[in-house]
Design a protein around this motif. Structure first.
Motif, PDB file in Angstrom:
ATOM      1  N   SER A  43      34.027  37.288  39.107  1.00 45.75           N
ATOM      2  CA  SER A  43      33.559  37.203  40.364  1.00 45.75           C
ATOM      3  C   SER A  43      32.746  38.095  41.345  1.00 45.75           C
ATOM      4  O   SER A  43      31.844  37.090  41.777  1.00 45.75           O
ATOM      5  CB  SER A  43      34.591  36.794  41.441  1.00 45.75           C
ATOM      6  OG  SER A  43      35.228  37.448  41.556  1.00 45.75           O
ATOM      7  N   GLY A  44      32.937  39.165  40.966  1.00 47.47           N
ATOM      8  CA  GLY A  44      31.822  39.985  41.464  1.00 47.47           C
ATOM      9  C   GLY A  44      32.509  40.568  42.622  1.00 47.47           C
ATOM     10  O   GLY A  44      33.064  40.284  43.326  1.00 47.47           O
ATOM     11  N   ALA A  68      42.662  40.778  39.141  1.00 52.14           N
ATOM     12  CA  ALA A  68      41.950  41.775  38.607  1.00 52.14           C
ATOM     13  C   ALA A  68      41.368  41.109  36.921  1.00 52.14           C
ATOM     14  O   ALA A  68      40.438  41.084  36.707  1.00 52.14           O
ATOM     15  CB  ALA A  68      42.870  42.943  38.307  1.00 52.14           C
ATOM     16  N   LEU A 103      35.707  39.203  25.888  1.00 55.22           N
ATOM     17  CA  LEU A 103      35.781  38.980  27.291  1.00 55.22           C
ATOM     18  C   LEU A 103      35.202  37.014  27.504  1.00 55.22           C
ATOM     19  O   LEU A 103      35.384  36.465  28.181  1.00 55.22           O
ATOM     20  CB  LEU A 103      34.637  39.504  28.162  1.00 55.22           C
ATOM     21  CG  LEU A 103      35.564  40.769  28.617  1.00 55.22           C
ATOM     22  CD1 LEU A 103      34.348  41.456  29.849  1.00 55.22           C
ATOM     23  CD2 LEU A 103      35.991  41.058  29.064  1.00 55.22           C
ATOM     24  N   GLU A 132      38.625  39.065  39.097  1.00 51.35           N
ATOM     25  CA  GLU A 132      37.284  40.229  39.426  1.00 51.35           C
ATOM     26  C   GLU A 132      38.023  41.589  38.627  1.00 51.35           C
ATOM     27  O   GLU A 132      39.064  41.828  39.187  1.00 51.35           O
ATOM     28  CB  GLU A 132      36.461  40.266  40.493  1.00 51.35           C
ATOM     29  CG  GLU A 132      35.974  41.576  40.479  1.00 51.35           C
ATOM     30  CD  GLU A 132      34.707  41.668  39.738  1.00 51.35           C
ATOM     31  OE1 GLU A 132      33.888  40.705  38.638  1.00 51.35           O
ATOM     32  OE2 GLU A 132      35.103  42.824  39.091  1.00 51.35           O
ATOM     33  N   PRO A 166      30.007  39.927  31.818  1.00 51.60           N
ATOM     34  CA  PRO A 166      29.303  41.030  30.335  1.00 51.60           C
ATOM     35  C   PRO A 166      29.511  40.817  29.021  1.00 51.60           C
ATOM     36  O   PRO A 166      29.600  39.872  28.648  1.00 51.60           O
ATOM     37  CB  PRO A 166      30.515  41.816  30.666  1.00 51.60           C
ATOM     38  CG  PRO A 166      31.440  41.909  31.411  1.00 51.60           C
ATOM     39  CD  PRO A 166      31.095  39.662  31.005  1.00 51.60           C
ATOM     40  N   VAL A 189      24.425  37.566  41.450  1.00 55.37           N
ATOM     41  CA  VAL A 189      23.672  36.075  41.196  1.00 55.37           C
ATOM     42  C   VAL A 189      22.883  35.315  42.265  1.00 55.37           C
ATOM     43  O   VAL A 189      23.352  35.427  43.296  1.00 55.37           O
ATOM     44  CB  VAL A 189      24.578  34.810  40.650  1.00 55.37           C
ATOM     45  CG1 VAL A 189      25.326  34.169  41.242  1.00 55.37           C
ATOM     46  CG2 VAL A 189      23.557  33.703  39.771  1.00 55.37           C
TER      47      VAL A 189
HETATM   48  C1  LIG Z   1      27.692  40.149  36.094  1.00 53.59           C
HETATM   49  S1  LIG Z   1      28.718  40.710  36.588  1.00 53.59           S
HETATM   50  C2  LIG Z   1      29.106  39.336  37.506  1.00 53.59           C
HETATM   51  C3  LIG Z   1      29.459  39.421  39.543  1.00 53.59           C
HETATM   52  C4  LIG Z   1      28.977  38.249  40.359  1.00 53.59           C
HETATM   53  N1  LIG Z   1      27.858  36.898  39.498  1.00 53.59           N
HETATM   54  C5  LIG Z   1      28.675  37.562  41.206  1.00 53.59           C
HETATM   55  O1  LIG Z   1      27.954  37.143  42.439  1.00 53.59           O
HETATM   56  O2  LIG Z   1      28.914  39.163  42.074  1.00 53.59           O
HETATM   57  C6  LIG Z   1      30.651  40.677  36.223  1.00 53.59           C
HETATM   58  C7  LIG Z   1      31.181  41.299  36.412  1.00 53.59           C
HETATM   59  O3  LIG Z   1      32.409  40.614  35.473  1.00 53.59           O
HETATM   60  C8  LIG Z   1      33.212  41.960  35.898  1.00 53.59           C
HETATM   61  N2  LIG Z   1      34.877  41.875  34.683  1.00 53.59           N
HETATM   62  C9  LIG Z   1      33.975  42.974  33.695  1.00 53.59           C
HETATM   63  N3  LIG Z   1      34.987  42.977  32.754  1.00 53.59           N
HETATM   64  C10 LIG Z   1      36.182  42.133  33.056  1.00 53.59           C
HETATM   65  C11 LIG Z   1      37.127  41.673  33.167  1.00 53.59           C
HETATM   66  N4  LIG Z   1      38.313  42.416  32.137  1.00 53.59           N
HETATM   67  N5  LIG Z   1      38.181  40.893  34.054  1.00 53.59           N
HETATM   68  C12 LIG Z   1      37.987  40.286  34.863  1.00 53.59           C
HETATM   69  N6  LIG Z   1      36.447  41.098  35.495  1.00 53.59           N
HETATM   70  C13 LIG Z   1      35.507  41.622  34.860  1.00 53.59           C
HETATM   71  C14 LIG Z   1      32.625  43.383  36.402  1.00 53.59           C
HETATM   72  O4  LIG Z   1      33.868  43.915  37.141  1.00 53.59           O
HETATM   73  C15 LIG Z   1      31.714  42.393  37.326  1.00 53.59           C
HETATM   74  O5  LIG Z   1      31.456  42.423  38.416  1.00 53.59           O
END
Ligand SMILES: C[S@@+](CC[C@H](N)C(=O)[O-])C[C@H]1O[C@@H](n2cnc3c(N)ncnc32)[C@H](O)[C@@H]1O
Length: 345
Positions: free
Chosen positions: A8-9, A48, A89, A29, A69, A305
């Motif tokens: 979710s960021g 988390a 992921l 997130e 990601p 986004v």
């Molecule tokens: C591209 S960002 C998405 C941002 C989101 N769409 C927003 O509006 O802010 C990808 C997010 O995936 C999270 N992430 C990475 N690995 C993860 C995991 N194993 N479980 C949950 N979140 C994860 C990162 O911390 C990052 O914030």
């Protein structure tokens, strides 16, 4: 009208879907700083690590959204399907889809996903979703076509249970100029005239960017052909200066100092875009509560986004009746869909 917000960021997807009236029933997130911001704005702390979710424990929902990601898959000649995504992921998303079978899935990723691992990554993603019983369609969308003066191209992959999502029906808007999104007063970081060079006769690019100059530090000196010193490619990205009469380049996620400087011709002034303006260029509301440190906030907003793009998608999911059980025909393979579009059906 319920959705879950994965990866979710700081909640860009949630902003857009809630605006259209959808209800978020779960978020996830892993980054604690993003979770803190999410909680301040939406009143809930996201789960988390996605790999610790037991899909069977999730409440019922209609739509799954995720800006995940991108990682390569090692398929080594296996049949293309979601089992090939193990250890990534994306596989965690698929596990949830398999059990919960949402009606619509909206995935967002960087433009580079198309070429990632020679196109293999995208191919596996599409095949996996089809394997799970979905029709899949995707398109590169640019924030500047949704009423935001930012050149930001992102790929959106939409999977549905019946007829595919029709991207051509998205409501687009005219591109405003960057200047319409700026504050007139504020505590601006202004560059001294000795610190930059303006080029002669700047021309607007097809992207809508108007490169007008560069900061004097860090220009490439080697390999520059004579008489090309003024071209934007010669000047390192962070040092390029764009005019507010065009659009802003993509707000990046790797920068903790908000790297772009803008030129305001009527004031003959070069200044840095403020954090508040960055949030505005991603379509976030004025009252959005950001992280206490500016460096972290620049990173979070660059990773997010663009809200109006998501909002337009959410609106179209409703108007194309993709959530109703009756309208659902059996899923189509993407090749079939492309064929239908060609035949104009
Ligand atoms: C591209 S960002 C998405 C941002 C989101 N769409 C927003 O509006 O802010 C990808 C997010 O995936 C999270 N992430 C990475 N690995 C993860 C995991 N194993 N479980 C949950 N979140 C994860 C990162 O911390 C990052 O914030």
């Amino acid at each position: 009208m319920k959705f879950i917000d994965l990866f979710s960021g700081i909640g860009g997807f949630r902003q857009g879907f809630e605006k259209i009236g959808f209800e978020c029933v779960f978020s996830c997130e892993v980054n604690s700083k993003c979770r803190e911001v999410y909680q301040k704005n939406f009143g809930e702390v996201p789960f988390a690590d996605i790999s610790n979710i037991n899909p069977a424990d999730l409440a019922e929902f209609d739509i799954l959204v995720a800006g995940f990601p991108c990682q390569p898959f090692s398929i080594c000649g296996k049949k293309l399907g979601f089992e090939d995504t193990r250890g990534t992921l994306f596989f965690e998303i698929c596990k949830i889809i398999k059990i919960k079978q949402p009606k619509v899935i909206v995935l967002e990723n960087v433009k580079h996903l198309i070429h990632h691992d020679k196109g293999n990554t995208l191919k596996v993603i599409i095949a996996s979703l089809e394997d799970l019983g979905y029709s899949v369609n995707y398109k590169m969308l640019n924030a500047k076509d949704f009423g935001i003066p930012q050149h930001r191209e992102r790929i959106f992959i939409i999977a549905t249970k019946g007829k595919p999502f029709n991207f051509s029906r998205l409501t687009t808007q005219l591109t405003p100029q960057l200047r319409e999104f700026l504050d007139e007063t504020g505590d601006f970081e202004i560059l001294d005239k000795s610190e930059y060079t303006l080029i002669e006769s700047p021309r607007k690019q097809d992207s809508g960017l108007l490169f007008v100059g560069y900061r004097n530090k860090g220009t490439w000196k080697t390999g520059v052909r004579p008489n090309t010193e003024h071209l934007s490619r010669v000047h390192r990205q962070p040092n390029r200066i764009y005019s507010v009469e065009g659009v802003h380049p993509t707000i990046p996620s790797q920068e903790t100092s908000g790297r772009f400087f803008i030129y305001i011709p009527e004031q003959d002034m070069v200044r840095k875009l403020t954090l508040k303006e960055c949030y505005r260029l991603m379509g976030f509301p004025e009252n959005f509560k950001s992280y206490p440190s500016a460096g972290e906030s620049y990173k979070q907003i660059g990773n997010s986004v663009c809200v109006p793009v998501v909002e337009a998608i959410a609106k179209e999911i409703l108007s194309q009746n993709l959530l109703s059980n009756e309208s659902n025909e059996p899923p189509r393979k993407i090749e079939e869909y492309i064929q239908l579009v060609r035949l104009n059906c």
